[in-house]
Scaffold this active site. Sequence first.
Site, PDB file in Angstrom:
ATOM      1  N   CYS A  43       0.592  -1.408   0.031  1.00  0.00           N
ATOM      2  CA  CYS A  43       0.088  -0.145  -0.075  1.00  0.00           C
ATOM      3  C   CYS A  43       0.809   1.329   0.114  1.00  0.00           C
ATOM      4  O   CYS A  43       0.245   2.429  -0.384  1.00  0.00           O
ATOM      5  CB  CYS A  43      -0.984  -0.058   1.179  1.00  0.00           C
ATOM      6  SG  CYS A  43      -2.419  -1.273   1.036  1.00  0.00           S
ATOM      7  N   LYS A  46       0.321   3.287  -3.123  1.00  0.00           N
ATOM      8  CA  LYS A  46      -0.823   3.887  -3.504  1.00  0.00           C
ATOM      9  C   LYS A  46      -0.620   5.330  -3.935  1.00  0.00           C
ATOM     10  O   LYS A  46       0.114   6.041  -3.837  1.00  0.00           O
ATOM     11  CB  LYS A  46      -1.889   3.789  -2.419  1.00  0.00           C
ATOM     12  CG  LYS A  46      -2.440   2.327  -1.898  1.00  0.00           C
ATOM     13  CD  LYS A  46      -3.311   2.618  -0.604  1.00  0.00           C
ATOM     14  CE  LYS A  46      -4.641   3.302  -0.996  1.00  0.00           C
ATOM     15  NZ  LYS A  46      -5.619   3.110   0.251  1.00  0.00           N
ATOM     16  N   ALA A  74     -16.364   8.922  -1.089  1.00  0.00           N
ATOM     17  CA  ALA A  74     -15.977   7.357  -1.261  1.00  0.00           C
ATOM     18  C   ALA A  74     -15.644   6.826   0.239  1.00  0.00           C
ATOM     19  O   ALA A  74     -15.329   7.610   1.229  1.00  0.00           O
ATOM     20  CB  ALA A  74     -14.607   7.442  -2.213  1.00  0.00           C
ATOM     21  N   ASP A 116     -11.205  -4.933   2.982  1.00  0.00           N
ATOM     22  CA  ASP A 116     -12.194  -3.591   2.759  1.00  0.00           C
ATOM     23  C   ASP A 116     -13.620  -3.891   3.017  1.00  0.00           C
ATOM     24  O   ASP A 116     -14.360  -3.111   3.342  1.00  0.00           O
ATOM     25  CB  ASP A 116     -11.990  -3.060   1.104  1.00  0.00           C
ATOM     26  CG  ASP A 116     -10.837  -2.197   1.077  1.00  0.00           C
ATOM     27  OD1 ASP A 116     -10.138  -1.940   2.178  1.00  0.00           O
ATOM     28  OD2 ASP A 116     -10.280  -2.189  -0.122  1.00  0.00           O
ATOM     29  N   GLY A 163     -10.587 -14.263 -12.692  1.00  0.00           N
ATOM     30  CA  GLY A 163      -9.937 -12.821 -12.878  1.00  0.00           C
ATOM     31  C   GLY A 163      -9.343 -12.479 -14.222  1.00  0.00           C
ATOM     32  O   GLY A 163      -9.796 -13.204 -15.409  1.00  0.00           O
ATOM     33  N   THR A 165      -5.315 -11.283 -16.370  1.00  0.00           N
ATOM     34  CA  THR A 165      -4.032 -11.442 -16.379  1.00  0.00           C
ATOM     35  C   THR A 165      -3.363 -10.552 -17.520  1.00  0.00           C
ATOM     36  O   THR A 165      -4.050 -10.889 -18.567  1.00  0.00           O
ATOM     37  CB  THR A 165      -3.464 -12.798 -15.960  1.00  0.00           C
ATOM     38  OG1 THR A 165      -4.119 -13.637 -15.168  1.00  0.00           O
ATOM     39  CG2 THR A 165      -1.870 -12.841 -15.913  1.00  0.00           C
TER      40      THR A 165
END
Length: 368
Positions: A43, A46, A74, A116, A163, A165
């Site tokens: 993180c 970020k 948000a 989250d 997902g 890739t």
Amino acid sequence: VRGRGEGDGSLRGRSSALSRDLLPYSVRVETVELTTLVKAGGCAAKYSAARLETLLSGLVSAEAGDLLVGLDPADDAAVYRLDDERALVFTVDFFPALVDDPWTFGAIAATNALNDVFAMGGAPLLALSVTAFPEELPVETLREVLRGAGEKVREAGAILAGGHTIRDVEPKYGLAVVGTVHPDGIWPKSGARPGDVLFLTKRLGTGIVLQAKRDGSASDDAFDAAVGSMLELNGHAADLLRPFEPSAVTDVTGFGLLGHAHEMASRSGVRIVLDADALPALPGALELAAKGVLTGGDRRNREFAGPHVESRVERAQEALAYDPQTAGGLLVSVPGDRAAVLAATFAAAGLRAARVGRVEHGAGVALL
């Protein structure tokens, strides 16, 4: 590639309590040092919160009566109401490699994204991988990343169902996660009230320790403790917290404790006072901060939250509070009359809930 039981099975090529206790099923892929391929990991990579605010200024979610949490403001995840009993929680989070071991990287990245959903009061249901990886790396390396993520998704009670890739020069991984929550059980950042008490469910200092690891100044024990913390899902803590009906909750990640406390204070219209001596620190984190070990995220977090923070503490304590966290704990604002029972409940369950501050009338954040 070494299988279980071959060699020493550690993160650093030596016997380790962490790898024995937390990573018993990992297949080691030790020929690639993932962190040498990235500029900033976890993180700490970020986007600056201050730049993010500018970017999102004026952008609002399309009008929809059932969109309970979107861009204005948000939060840790979006929430969309399906009916009177069910709402979907949706989030996406990914970042560059922060450790060399691929299983551990995948597991930490998954934990960070799943947390989250827990921070919104929800339960994860389904996850999709977001993967960017150098094509030159062995396929076994990426397989281990996915395996680590899959184990954490299952631990959270969810399913890793697919997902996307792409090729990239830096290895990056994360998840898009869908969960569920009752529409009346959402935990926003914006509900803190004067008289509330603040708790933090994990120790601080992951960014500092990981930076020191890259610099060669972190001890093995400090690194193991940081990795162990980042591998801990917030699901159990959220389950214990739910009966206390918290006023506001957020998970402490890349913007650091002070950045996320500032978000909570500004959106709730209150003043948050943090007790610097009560902040729980990972082993070695304060000592490393006192020696000047910082990440690039420290500067960005100060630019974002600094104008709103009154600080009267020594440099190391302040650095700990600005340090960007990966898969950090929950920052919880709970009515004061429930604080003692909450602390006792967490202690009885063997989980951390450090009482770190209070909520007052006013504005801004104080670190005293």
